[in-house]
Design a protein around this motif. Structure first.
Motif, PDB file in Angstrom:
ATOM      1  N   PHE A  74      34.954  61.944 -50.891  1.00 51.28           N
ATOM      2  CA  PHE A  74      34.057  61.472 -49.848  1.00 51.28           C
ATOM      3  C   PHE A  74      34.209  59.950 -49.747  1.00 51.28           C
ATOM      4  O   PHE A  74      34.199  59.262 -50.747  1.00 51.28           O
ATOM      5  N   ARG A  75      34.368  59.469 -48.509  1.00 47.25           N
ATOM      6  CA  ARG A  75      34.598  58.032 -48.301  1.00 47.25           C
ATOM      7  C   ARG A  75      33.397  57.409 -47.565  1.00 47.25           C
ATOM      8  O   ARG A  75      33.007  57.857 -46.490  1.00 47.25           O
ATOM      9  N   ILE A  76      32.851  56.372 -48.187  1.00 47.70           N
ATOM     10  CA  ILE A  76      31.759  55.599 -47.591  1.00 47.70           C
ATOM     11  C   ILE A  76      32.344  54.286 -47.082  1.00 47.70           C
ATOM     12  O   ILE A  76      33.045  53.595 -47.820  1.00 47.70           O
ATOM     13  N   THR A  77      32.072  53.949 -45.831  1.00 47.43           N
ATOM     14  CA  THR A  77      32.509  52.651 -45.288  1.00 47.43           C
ATOM     15  C   THR A  77      31.272  51.888 -44.818  1.00 47.43           C
ATOM     16  O   THR A  77      30.309  52.477 -44.290  1.00 47.43           O
ATOM     17  N   ILE A  78      31.324  50.574 -45.002  1.00 49.16           N
ATOM     18  CA  ILE A  78      30.222  49.707 -44.570  1.00 49.16           C
ATOM     19  C   ILE A  78      30.818  48.332 -44.263  1.00 49.16           C
ATOM     20  O   ILE A  78      31.677  47.847 -45.012  1.00 49.16           O
ATOM     21  N   PRO A  79      30.438  47.701 -43.163  1.00 51.60           N
ATOM     22  CA  PRO A  79      31.025  46.386 -42.811  1.00 51.60           C
ATOM     23  C   PRO A  79      30.598  45.295 -43.784  1.00 51.60           C
ATOM     24  O   PRO A  79      29.441  45.234 -44.214  1.00 51.60           O
ATOM     25  N   SER A  80      31.564  44.443 -44.134  1.00 49.83           N
ATOM     26  CA  SER A  80      31.256  43.294 -44.985  1.00 49.83           C
ATOM     27  C   SER A  80      30.839  42.106 -44.128  1.00 49.83           C
ATOM     28  O   SER A  80      31.048  42.098 -42.914  1.00 49.83           O
ATOM     29  N   ILE A  81      30.271  41.106 -44.750  1.00 47.48           N
ATOM     30  CA  ILE A  81      29.847  39.907 -44.019  1.00 47.48           C
ATOM     31  C   ILE A  81      30.487  38.673 -44.636  1.00 47.48           C
ATOM     32  O   ILE A  81      31.023  38.723 -45.736  1.00 47.48           O
ATOM     33  N   ASP A 139      25.641  41.739 -53.112  1.00 47.08           N
ATOM     34  CA  ASP A 139      26.999  41.834 -53.641  1.00 47.08           C
ATOM     35  C   ASP A 139      27.255  43.305 -53.922  1.00 47.08           C
ATOM     36  O   ASP A 139      26.775  43.874 -54.900  1.00 47.08           O
ATOM     37  N   ILE A 140      28.022  43.960 -53.029  1.00 46.09           N
ATOM     38  CA  ILE A 140      28.224  45.400 -53.112  1.00 46.09           C
ATOM     39  C   ILE A 140      28.951  45.807 -54.387  1.00 46.09           C
ATOM     40  O   ILE A 140      28.698  46.886 -54.947  1.00 46.09           O
ATOM     41  N   CYS A 141      29.838  44.952 -54.886  1.00 47.71           N
ATOM     42  CA  CYS A 141      30.592  45.289 -56.101  1.00 47.71           C
ATOM     43  C   CYS A 141      29.646  45.386 -57.307  1.00 47.71           C
ATOM     44  O   CYS A 141      29.690  46.357 -58.079  1.00 47.71           O
ATOM     45  N   GLU A 142      28.794  44.379 -57.454  1.00 49.21           N
ATOM     46  CA  GLU A 142      27.848  44.392 -58.561  1.00 49.21           C
ATOM     47  C   GLU A 142      26.849  45.540 -58.412  1.00 49.21           C
ATOM     48  O   GLU A 142      26.469  46.196 -59.392  1.00 49.21           O
ATOM     49  N   LEU A 195      36.186  51.091 -55.285  1.00 58.40           N
ATOM     50  CA  LEU A 195      35.719  50.224 -54.202  1.00 58.40           C
ATOM     51  C   LEU A 195      36.829  49.262 -53.834  1.00 58.40           C
ATOM     52  O   LEU A 195      37.360  48.537 -54.686  1.00 58.40           O
ATOM     53  N   THR A 196      37.207  49.254 -52.541  1.00 57.25           N
ATOM     54  CA  THR A 196      38.210  48.323 -52.005  1.00 57.25           C
ATOM     55  C   THR A 196      37.683  47.734 -50.702  1.00 57.25           C
ATOM     56  O   THR A 196      36.659  48.177 -50.173  1.00 57.25           O
ATOM     57  N   VAL A 197      38.399  46.722 -50.208  1.00 63.31           N
ATOM     58  CA  VAL A 197      38.046  46.101 -48.930  1.00 63.31           C
ATOM     59  C   VAL A 197      39.254  46.176 -48.014  1.00 63.31           C
ATOM     60  O   VAL A 197      40.355  45.750 -48.392  1.00 63.31           O
ATOM     61  N   GLU A 198      39.071  46.732 -46.809  1.00 68.77           N
ATOM     62  CA  GLU A 198      40.152  46.869 -45.834  1.00 68.77           C
ATOM     63  C   GLU A 198      39.635  46.456 -44.460  1.00 68.77           C
ATOM     64  O   GLU A 198      38.694  47.074 -43.949  1.00 68.77           O
ATOM     65  N   ASN A 199      40.259  45.444 -43.866  1.00 68.67           N
ATOM     66  CA  ASN A 199      39.911  45.007 -42.502  1.00 68.67           C
ATOM     67  C   ASN A 199      38.410  44.768 -42.337  1.00 68.67           C
ATOM     68  O   ASN A 199      37.772  45.310 -41.421  1.00 68.67           O
ATOM     69  N   ASN A 200      37.848  43.946 -43.240  1.00 70.84           N
ATOM     70  CA  ASN A 200      36.425  43.598 -43.203  1.00 70.84           C
ATOM     71  C   ASN A 200      35.513  44.816 -43.360  1.00 70.84           C
ATOM     72  O   ASN A 200      34.357  44.803 -42.932  1.00 70.84           O
ATOM     73  N   GLN A 201      36.052  45.859 -43.965  1.00 70.54           N
ATOM     74  CA  GLN A 201      35.261  47.053 -44.244  1.00 70.54           C
ATOM     75  C   GLN A 201      35.309  47.335 -45.745  1.00 70.54           C
ATOM     76  O   GLN A 201      36.385  47.372 -46.344  1.00 70.54           O
ATOM     77  N   VAL A 202      34.125  47.530 -46.332  1.00 69.89           N
ATOM     78  CA  VAL A 202      34.058  47.948 -47.728  1.00 69.89           C
ATOM     79  C   VAL A 202      34.266  49.457 -47.764  1.00 69.89           C
ATOM     80  O   VAL A 202      33.580  50.199 -47.054  1.00 69.89           O
ATOM     81  N   VAL A 203      35.233  49.919 -48.573  1.00 71.04           N
ATOM     82  CA  VAL A 203      35.566  51.339 -48.660  1.00 71.04           C
ATOM     83  C   VAL A 203      35.247  51.815 -50.073  1.00 71.04           C
ATOM     84  O   VAL A 203      35.818  51.326 -51.051  1.00 71.04           O
ATOM     85  N   ILE A 204      34.321  52.772 -50.138  1.00 72.58           N
ATOM     86  CA  ILE A 204      33.926  53.348 -51.431  1.00 72.58           C
ATOM     87  C   ILE A 204      34.339  54.808 -51.435  1.00 72.58           C
ATOM     88  O   ILE A 204      33.860  55.597 -50.607  1.00 72.58           O
ATOM     89  N   GLU A 249      36.536  43.099 -58.978  1.00 71.44           N
ATOM     90  CA  GLU A 249      35.854  42.122 -59.823  1.00 71.44           C
ATOM     91  C   GLU A 249      35.188  41.021 -59.003  1.00 71.44           C
ATOM     92  O   GLU A 249      34.125  40.526 -59.365  1.00 71.44           O
ATOM     93  N   GLU A 250      35.821  40.611 -57.861  1.00 74.79           N
ATOM     94  CA  GLU A 250      35.236  39.532 -57.079  1.00 74.79           C
ATOM     95  C   GLU A 250      34.032  40.037 -56.279  1.00 74.79           C
ATOM     96  O   GLU A 250      33.840  41.240 -56.107  1.00 74.79           O
ATOM     97  N   SER A 251      33.268  39.082 -55.785  1.00 72.75           N
ATOM     98  CA  SER A 251      32.057  39.426 -55.039  1.00 72.75           C
ATOM     99  C   SER A 251      32.395  39.736 -53.582  1.00 72.75           C
ATOM    100  O   SER A 251      33.187  39.033 -52.947  1.00 72.75           O
ATOM    101  N   VAL A 252      31.795  40.784 -53.048  1.00 71.19           N
ATOM    102  CA  VAL A 252      31.909  41.147 -51.629  1.00 71.19           C
ATOM    103  C   VAL A 252      30.493  41.409 -51.134  1.00 71.19           C
ATOM    104  O   VAL A 252      29.780  42.257 -51.695  1.00 71.19           O
ATOM    105  N   PHE A 253      30.095  40.706 -50.083  1.00 69.43           N
ATOM    106  CA  PHE A 253      28.703  40.793 -49.649  1.00 69.43           C
ATOM    107  C   PHE A 253      28.559  41.668 -48.402  1.00 69.43           C
ATOM    108  O   PHE A 253      29.399  41.643 -47.491  1.00 69.43           O
ATOM    109  N   VAL A 254      27.482  42.422 -48.390  1.00 67.83           N
ATOM    110  CA  VAL A 254      27.132  43.276 -47.253  1.00 67.83           C
ATOM    111  C   VAL A 254      25.622  43.199 -47.056  1.00 67.83           C
ATOM    112  O   VAL A 254      24.888  42.720 -47.922  1.00 67.83           O
TER     113      VAL A 254
END
Length: 466
Positions: free
Chosen positions: A459-466, A319-322, A385-394, A348-353
Motif C-alpha cells: 500500500f502506497r501513501i503519498t502526501i505533498p511536501s512543503i 517532519d514526516i521522517c521523524e 519513506l522516499t521523496v519523489e517530485n515534491n511528494q513524500v512516498v510511504i 535520515e534527513e528532515s522532510v516537512f509536510v
C-alpha cells in the motif's frame, strides 16, 4: 418546426428575388450613366472623323490619332487606299467593292472602333481606327414608324425573354431556399429527436450530424452533455447500489454481535445455578461482542464524518521522517507480540509536510492491523519513506497472502474484506482501508494499492511536501 423555418426561408428569398430584379434594373441604369460618363474621356470620341476631315485628304493632320494609338486611312471612290497613317487594319492598298462593303458591315464585330465618314467634295471615305478597350453592345431602340406587326412581335419576344428570366430566377430562389432551409432544419430535427430521447430516459443517445459548422459545435455540446448525464446517472445508480449494499453489510455485521449479546444475556437471566466460570465466559462473550458492535458503529460514525462538508483537518508543519519513525516505534511491541518480523527504511534527513498527526496515524495503524489480522505469524512487514517530485512516498508492504484479484478494484470500498466469510477470527469491520484512504485524500495525497507479481501486498501513501 421544419414547415415554419422552410416558409420563413422562402419568404426571405422572395424578398431577395425582388431585390435582385431591382438590382438588375439599377445595374442597367448605372451602366448607361457610366457609358455616357466614360464616352467623353475615350480617345475614339476625342478624335472623331468629322474633327480631322478636310476636303483635300492630303491636308489631314493624323498625328493626334497616331499618338493615341490609332490610325487614319483614306479610301477613294475606286476603293484604293490613298492615305494611311498609324494603325492599319485594312491591310491592302486596293480593295474591291465587295471587300470594302464587307469591311464596312463587319467593322462592328472586330476589336477596333471605326469612325467612317464620306467626304463628298473630295469623293473619299475617311476611316479613323482605335483599338477597342471594352465594348458592351446593348441598346433598346423604338421607332413609332415601324409596322404594327413588327412592333407586336418584338414586344412579345421581349416579354417572353423577361418572363423566362423572372421564372428562372424565381425557380433558383425557391430551390436555394429549400436547400438552405434543409441545411438548418435537418440538424435541428436530429438534435430535437436526441433531446426527446434524452428526456425519455435514453441517456446513451448521441447525435452525429456529420457537419463542420456551428451545428458541429452544438452537436459536440449535446453529446458531451448526454455523456455527462449518462455518467452521472451511472454514478447515481452505483451510489444507490453501494448504499443498499452498505445497509445490508451494516445489518449483517451488527446482527451477529447483537444476537450473541441478546442470546447470552437471556441465558444469564433464565439459566439458574450457573457456575462462576460459566458466568464469566458468558459475560466475556457479551463484552467482546459489545466491543465489536461499538467499534463498528464508531468507525461508521468516523467514516460519515469524513464525508460531511464540515469535516476538516488540523494540520501542522511536521517532519514526516521523524513522525513515521515514532509511529513505527509504537508498532514494534505489537508486531513482536503477534510474531511478525519487521523492517523500516526511513530517510535520515528532515522532510516537512502539513500533517494532522492524530488523524494520519490512523492510516499506518489500520494498515498494520490489517496486515496482522489477515497474515500468518512470521510475515515480514516493511515500511519505507522516499521523496519523489515534491511528494513524500510511504510504502507499507508485507510478504503475506496478498490481495485476491477480484478485490483489487474494490479494496478501498466500505465493508470489503480479504476474508469474505466475515468470521469472528479476523474480526475486521471492513472500514479501515476506506477511512485510511479518506484521511490520505484529506491531506492532499492518496492511498493506493500497488500491483506487483511479488508475494504479499504493498500500500502506497503519498502526501505533498512543503
Amino acid at each position: 418546426m421544419k414547415r415554419k423555418l422552410s416558409n420563413q426561408f422562402l419568404r426571405n428569398f422572395w424578398v431577395i428575388f425582388i431585390l435582385t430584379i431591382l438590382d438588375t434594373v439599377l445595374a442597367f441604369v448605372l451602366l448607361s450613366f457610366a457609358s455616357r460618363w466614360i464616352a467623353g474621356s475615350l480617345a475614339k470620341n476625342q478624335y472623331p472623323a468629322k474633327a480631322i476631315v478636310k476636303e483635300d485628304y492630303r491636308q489631314i493632320d493624323a498625328s493626334p490619332v497616331v499618338q493615341n494609338g490609332g490610325g487614319v486611312q483614306v479610301v477613294n471612290k475606286e476603293y484604293r487606299v490613298v492615305y494611311s497613317k498609324g494603325l492599319d487594319t485594312i491591310g491592302k492598298n486596293q480593295l474591291t467593292a465587295e471587300e470594302f462593303t464587307r469591311f464596312l458591315t463587319e467593322s462592328q464585330s472586330k476589336p477596333y472602333h471605326y469612325d467612317i465618314l464620306y467626304q463628298p467634295e473630295g469623293e473619299f471615305w475617311l476611316i479613323v481606327t482605335f483599338p477597342t478597350s471594352i465594348r458592351i453592345d446593348f441598346s433598346l431602340i423604338y421607332n413609332t414608324e415601324a409596322t404594327a406587326g413588327d412592333f407586336k412581335r418584338a414586344s412579345w419576344a421581349i416579354g417572353i425573354v423577361v418572363l423566362t428570366y423572372l421564372l428562372i430566377l424565381a425557380l433558383f430562389a425557391f430551390i436555394y431556399s429549400r436547400i438552405t432551409a434543409a441545411s438548418i432544419t435537418v440538424p435541428l430535427r436530429k438534435l430535437c429527436d436526441g433531446t426527446r430521447l434524452l428526456r425519455e430516459g435514453d441517456y446513451s443517445v448521441r447525435v452525429d450530424l456529420r457537419l463542420k459548422n456551428e451545428f458541429a459545435e452544438l452537436q459536440n455540446t449535446f453529446n458531451d452533455m448526454a455523456a455527462r448525464i449518462e455518467h452521472e446517472i451511472s454514478l447515481r445508480k452505483k451510489s444507490e447500489e453501494d448504499r443498499r449494499r452498505l445497509i445490508l453489510d451494516i445489518s449483517h455485521d451488527l446482527k451477529n454481535p447483537m444476537s450473541s449479546i441478546q442470546g447470552y444475556g437471556e441465558l444469564l437471566i433464565k439459566k439458574k445455578g450457573l457456575t462462576e466460570q460459566e458466568r464469566d465466559e458468558y459475560l466475556k462473550v457479551i463484552l467482546n461482542n459489545s466491543k465489536k458492535a461499538n467499534r463498528l458503529l464508531t468507525e461508521l460514525f468516523e467514516l460519515s464524518q469524513m464525508d460531511s462538508p464540515k469535516f476538516s483537518l488540523k494540520p501542522v508543519k511536521t517532519d514526516i521522517c521523524e513522525y513515521i519513525r515514532q509511529i513505527c516505534g509504537e508498532l514494534v511491541p505489537q508486531l513482536e507480540r503477534e510474531g511478525f518480523r519487521y523492517e523500516f527504511d526511513i530517510l535520515e534527513e528532515s522532510v516537512f509536510v502539513l500533517l494532522d498527526t492524530d488523524r494520519f496515524s490512523r492510516i499506518l495503524q489500520n494498515l498494520a492491523n490489517n496486515a496482522m489480522r489477515y497474515n500468518p505469524p512470521g510475515t515480514q512487514i516493511s515500511v519505507s519513506l522516499t521523496v519523489e517530485n515534491n511528494q513524500v512516498v510511504i510504502d507499507f508492504s508485507d510478504d503475506g497472502i496478498g490481495i485476491p484479484d477480484h478485490l483489487v478494484d474494490n479494496i478501498f470500498k466500505p465493508f470489503v474484506r480479504v476474508d469474505d466469510s466475515r468470521n469472528s477470527k479476523t474480526g475486521g469491520s471492513g472500514l479501515g482501508l476506506s477511512i485510511a484512504k479518506k484521511i490520505a485524500e484529506a491531506h492532499g495525497g492518496d492511498l493506493t494499492l500497488c500491483l506487483n507479481e511479488q508475494k504479499g501486498s504493498t500500500f502506497r501513501i503519498t502526501i505533498p511536501s512543503i
